[in-house]
Design a protein around this motif. Structure first.
Motif, PDB file in Angstrom:
ATOM      1  N   THR A   1      81.136  22.632  35.449  1.00 30.45           N
ATOM      2  CA  THR A   1      80.176  23.533  34.813  1.00 30.45           C
ATOM      3  C   THR A   1      80.067  23.077  33.369  1.00 30.45           C
ATOM      4  N   ALA A   2      78.907  23.278  32.751  1.00 33.76           N
ATOM      5  CA  ALA A   2      78.713  22.846  31.368  1.00 33.76           C
ATOM      6  C   ALA A   2      77.737  23.764  30.660  1.00 33.76           C
ATOM      7  N   SER A   3      77.776  23.715  29.348  1.00 34.51           N
ATOM      8  CA  SER A   3      76.828  24.498  28.555  1.00 34.51           C
ATOM      9  C   SER A   3      76.511  23.757  27.262  1.00 34.51           C
ATOM     10  N   VAL A   4      75.306  23.996  26.761  1.00 31.39           N
ATOM     11  CA  VAL A   4      74.863  23.459  25.475  1.00 31.39           C
ATOM     12  C   VAL A   4      74.602  24.645  24.563  1.00 31.39           C
ATOM     13  N   TYR A   5      75.209  24.653  23.387  1.00 32.38           N
ATOM     14  CA  TYR A   5      75.093  25.799  22.497  1.00 32.38           C
ATOM     15  C   TYR A   5      75.112  25.345  21.041  1.00 32.38           C
ATOM     16  N   PRO A   6      74.574  26.166  20.122  1.00 35.53           N
ATOM     17  CA  PRO A   6      74.712  25.852  18.691  1.00 35.53           C
ATOM     18  C   PRO A   6      76.193  25.818  18.350  1.00 35.53           C
ATOM     19  N   GLU A   7      76.616  24.859  17.548  1.00 41.33           N
ATOM     20  CA  GLU A   7      78.039  24.618  17.340  1.00 41.33           C
ATOM     21  C   GLU A   7      78.825  25.831  16.865  1.00 41.33           C
ATOM     22  N   ASP A   8      78.157  26.792  16.226  1.00 39.04           N
ATOM     23  CA  ASP A   8      78.855  27.978  15.739  1.00 39.04           C
ATOM     24  C   ASP A   8      78.591  29.210  16.604  1.00 39.04           C
TER      25      ASP A   8
ATOM     26  N   ALA B   1      67.855  20.652  20.613  1.00 39.21           N
ATOM     27  CA  ALA B   1      68.684  21.298  21.630  1.00 39.21           C
ATOM     28  C   ALA B   1      68.479  20.623  22.988  1.00 39.21           C
ATOM     29  N   LYS B   2      67.225  20.336  23.313  1.00 36.26           N
ATOM     30  CA  LYS B   2      66.951  19.676  24.583  1.00 36.26           C
ATOM     31  C   LYS B   2      67.430  18.229  24.539  1.00 36.26           C
ATOM     32  N   ARG B   3      67.396  17.629  23.355  1.00 36.51           N
ATOM     33  CA  ARG B   3      67.905  16.274  23.202  1.00 36.51           C
ATOM     34  C   ARG B   3      69.397  16.242  23.543  1.00 36.51           C
ATOM     35  N   CYS B   4      70.126  17.233  23.074  1.00 36.19           N
ATOM     36  CA  CYS B   4      71.549  17.323  23.382  1.00 36.19           C
ATOM     37  C   CYS B   4      71.749  17.505  24.886  1.00 36.19           C
ATOM     38  N   MET B   5      70.890  18.302  25.510  1.00 39.44           N
ATOM     39  CA  MET B   5      70.964  18.494  26.951  1.00 39.44           C
ATOM     40  C   MET B   5      70.742  17.172  27.696  1.00 39.44           C
ATOM     41  N   LEU B   6      69.808  16.351  27.190  1.00 35.50           N
ATOM     42  CA  LEU B   6      69.527  15.074  27.834  1.00 35.50           C
ATOM     43  C   LEU B   6      70.668  14.076  27.645  1.00 35.50           C
ATOM     44  N   VAL B   7      71.356  14.159  26.496  1.00 34.19           N
ATOM     45  CA  VAL B   7      72.551  13.327  26.309  1.00 34.19           C
ATOM     46  C   VAL B   7      73.626  13.776  27.298  1.00 34.19           C
ATOM     47  N   LEU B   8      73.754  15.088  27.471  1.00 27.30           N
ATOM     48  CA  LEU B   8      74.688  15.628  28.462  1.00 27.30           C
ATOM     49  C   LEU B   8      74.319  15.142  29.870  1.00 27.30           C
ATOM     50  N   LYS B   9      73.038  15.166  30.198  1.00 27.47           N
ATOM     51  CA  LYS B   9      72.579  14.699  31.511  1.00 27.47           C
ATOM     52  C   LYS B   9      72.964  13.240  31.720  1.00 27.47           C
ATOM     53  N   TRP B  10      72.717  12.420  30.703  1.00 24.12           N
ATOM     54  CA  TRP B  10      73.083  11.006  30.812  1.00 24.12           C
ATOM     55  C   TRP B  10      74.586  10.854  31.009  1.00 24.12           C
ATOM     56  N   PHE B  11      75.395  11.555  30.203  1.00 26.74           N
ATOM     57  CA  PHE B  11      76.844  11.447  30.311  1.00 26.74           C
ATOM     58  C   PHE B  11      77.312  11.837  31.715  1.00 26.74           C
ATOM     59  N   LEU B  12      76.807  12.951  32.228  1.00 30.06           N
ATOM     60  CA  LEU B  12      77.200  13.386  33.564  1.00 30.06           C
ATOM     61  C   LEU B  12      76.784  12.371  34.626  1.00 30.06           C
ATOM     62  N   SER B  13      75.661  11.718  34.408  1.00 30.20           N
ATOM     63  CA  SER B  13      75.170  10.732  35.374  1.00 30.20           C
ATOM     64  C   SER B  13      76.062   9.499  35.431  1.00 30.20           C
ATOM     65  N   THR B  14      76.886   9.277  34.390  1.00 35.12           N
ATOM     66  CA  THR B  14      77.769   8.103  34.360  1.00 35.12           C
ATOM     67  C   THR B  14      79.088   8.337  35.088  1.00 35.12           C
ATOM     68  N   LEU B  15      79.440   9.574  35.325  1.00 37.62           N
ATOM     69  CA  LEU B  15      80.780   9.880  35.822  1.00 37.62           C
ATOM     70  C   LEU B  15      81.049   9.312  37.212  1.00 37.62           C
ATOM     71  N   LYS B  16      80.052   9.370  38.084  1.00 36.45           N
ATOM     72  CA  LYS B  16      80.261   8.820  39.426  1.00 36.45           C
ATOM     73  C   LYS B  16      80.557   7.336  39.345  1.00 36.45           C
ATOM     74  N   GLN B  17      79.773   6.611  38.545  1.00 39.17           N
ATOM     75  CA  GLN B  17      79.976   5.171  38.427  1.00 39.17           C
ATOM     76  C   GLN B  17      81.339   4.868  37.807  1.00 39.17           C
ATOM     77  N   GLN B  18      81.744   5.684  36.843  1.00 34.87           N
ATOM     78  CA  GLN B  18      82.993   5.412  36.151  1.00 34.87           C
ATOM     79  C   GLN B  18      84.223   5.744  36.977  1.00 34.87           C
ATOM     80  N   TYR B  19      84.140   6.828  37.758  1.00 36.57           N
ATOM     81  CA  TYR B  19      85.353   7.340  38.390  1.00 36.57           C
ATOM     82  C   TYR B  19      85.330   7.432  39.912  1.00 36.57           C
ATOM     83  N   ALA B  20      84.198   7.202  40.552  1.00 41.36           N
ATOM     84  CA  ALA B  20      84.163   7.360  42.007  1.00 41.36           C
ATOM     85  C   ALA B  20      83.468   6.230  42.752  1.00 41.36           C
ATOM     86  N   SER B  21      82.723   5.383  42.063  1.00 36.32           N
ATOM     87  CA  SER B  21      81.928   4.375  42.760  1.00 36.32           C
ATOM     88  C   SER B  21      82.797   3.371  43.507  1.00 36.32           C
ATOM     89  N   ARG B  22      83.966   3.052  42.964  1.00 35.20           N
ATOM     90  CA  ARG B  22      84.809   2.052  43.615  1.00 35.20           C
ATOM     91  C   ARG B  22      85.462   2.592  44.879  1.00 35.20           C
TER      92      ARG B  22
END
Length: 416
Positions: free
Chosen positions: A237-244, A73-94
């Motif tokens: 806003t975001a959330s991490v939850y069991p898929e069901d 569960a925390k691993r999924c949260m860390l993947v989410l953290k990484w993904f969110l950390s990429t958004l500025k570079q992808q869509y706002a850095s330029r």
């Protein structure tokens, strides 16, 4: 036209106001692919879209961090953290660096962008290739062997106009952790362009995206902009939850993807992690010197065009672009006459992707082969025999994967 305040063209150079007004009018009445339109000089970028794949991994230590976490569960949260950390570079850095979003160069078929990052997480490597021109599709593979983490994906963009420019991204990314044999399907956010009226365009993300893990956890991210839920631009806003169990989140997150955001334990409301762009600087990407690059590598191929854009010389920009475009047309004509298709250097078209299909079914995502000219996958056999962007007598060796993703090759990429 958009929600931006201010007089029309107020951020446009005086000499360009006439062409900017004409450009806005042409957008409003345009039918077809907006990427094919010619924009005024001051809004043109010197960067090709094929380079945008590098924005996924400008924080390599955040990219590899999930591999060290044992709790799924925390691993999924860390993947989410990484993904969110990429958004500025992808869509706002330029727009942050240049004052406004610029119209990128449209990659030609076979265009390559190769590089690597080196920091405390080791060496993280990138291969990005334009695998289709009609429609335009970029495929990429990014990996860090030390931590057994890799990202593969491909995407196309469909732009339309309705009060502002709206962009739908077609495709997906797949993040994989070797140590847990775990996959994460990442969907791509739709976006629109703000600031068109005043001539200072910037990107705002829309709607929602998902990260679906093969371990049974889902992350959902909902985006909002200025004047909506939060009143702040680039909010989420975001959330991490069991898929069901969508209504039983384990972690929640909120903030601005261009600034600070935090993660909380959903039950205790205690902050368990944070990320701050102001305190986390991107790791520089290393690429080969232009004179050592292959003719198909982006920076070398577009150098004369980029130099002309920088000088504001639109006549040279146009003529140099035409040289590239005419060469591509001639190659396509020859291929058609010979009954052949352009051979991709690092990727291949596949019939289907069972891993994608399994994870996509959990979040209602579908593959759209027609919009991306097929399903694309990194070809490790091709990569193992590909050449390097450097001349044979130049070190360091190339940063392309071999068939076991554990070594590098010093052979050279085929050129034009």
């Amino acid at each position: 036209m958009s929600s931006s305040k201010g007089q029309e063209g107020s951020a446009v150079p005086t000499k360009q106001k006439g062409s900017w007004s004409s450009f806005l009018k042409s957008i409003a009445s345009f039918n077809g692919d907006l990427s094919s339109m010619t924009a005024p000089a001051f809004i043109l970028s010197t960067t090709s879209l094929v380079e945008f794949s590098s924005y996924w991994t400008e924080h390599p230590s955040v990219f590899v961090a999930p591999a060290a976490e044992k709790d799924p569960a925390k691993r999924c949260m860390l993947v989410l953290k990484w993904f969110l950390s990429t958004l500025k570079q992808q869509y706002a850095s330029r727009s942050e660096k240049l004052g406004s979003e610029k119209k990128p160069l449209n990659p030609f078929l076979g265009e390559l962008f190769l590089g690597k990052w080196e920091d405390e997480s080791g060496e993280t490597q990138l291969v990005s290739e334009q695998v289709s021109h009609h429609p335009p599709v970029t495929a990429y593979s990014i990996w860090n062997n030390k931590h057994g983490v890799r990202l593969q994906g491909y995407n196309a963009q469909k732009a339309s106009f309705k009060t502002t420019i709206n962009v739908k991204q077609v495709g997906h990314a797949m993040y994989h952790i070797d140590g847990f044999n775990e996959d994460y399907l990442i969907t791509l956010p739709p976006l629109h362009i703000e600031g068109l009226v005043v001539g200072a365009p910037y990107v705002e993300l829309n709607s929602a995206t998902y990260i679906q893990s093969s371990s049974g956890y889902t992350a959902k991210i909902e985006y909002s902009g200025r004047g909506w839920v939060s009143g702040k631009s680039n909010s989420f806003t975001a959330s991490v939850y069991p898929e069901d169990k969508k209504k039983e989140p384990i972690y929640t997150a909120e903030g601005q993807w261009t600034g600070k955001f935090s993660f909380k334990d959903a039950k205790t409301k205690q902050v368990v992690d944070t990320f701050d762009h102001g305190a986390t600087k991107p790791t520089p990407l290393t690429i080969g010197a232009i004179e050592q690059q292959d003719d198909f590598e982006s920076r070398r191929a577009w150098k004369k065009v980029a130099d002309a854009i920088t000088k504001g010389d639109m006549d040279t920009t146009s003529s140099e672009k035409s040289i590239i475009e005419n060469r591509q047309r001639a190659m396509r004509k020859t291929e058609k006459e010979q009954g052949k298709e352009w051979e991709r250097k690092f990727f291949k078209r596949i019939e289907n992707d069972p891993t994608f299909e399994k994870l996509a079914a959990k979040i209602g995502e579908q593959v759209n082969k027609d919009a991306t000219n097929g399903v694309w996958a990194f070809d490790q056999e091709k990569a193992s025999t590909a050449k390097s962007p450097f001349h044979p007598d130049v070190n360091p060796p190339i940063y392309v994967a071999t068939d076991d993703l554990s070594r590098t090759s010093t052979k050279s990429t085929a050129g034009a």
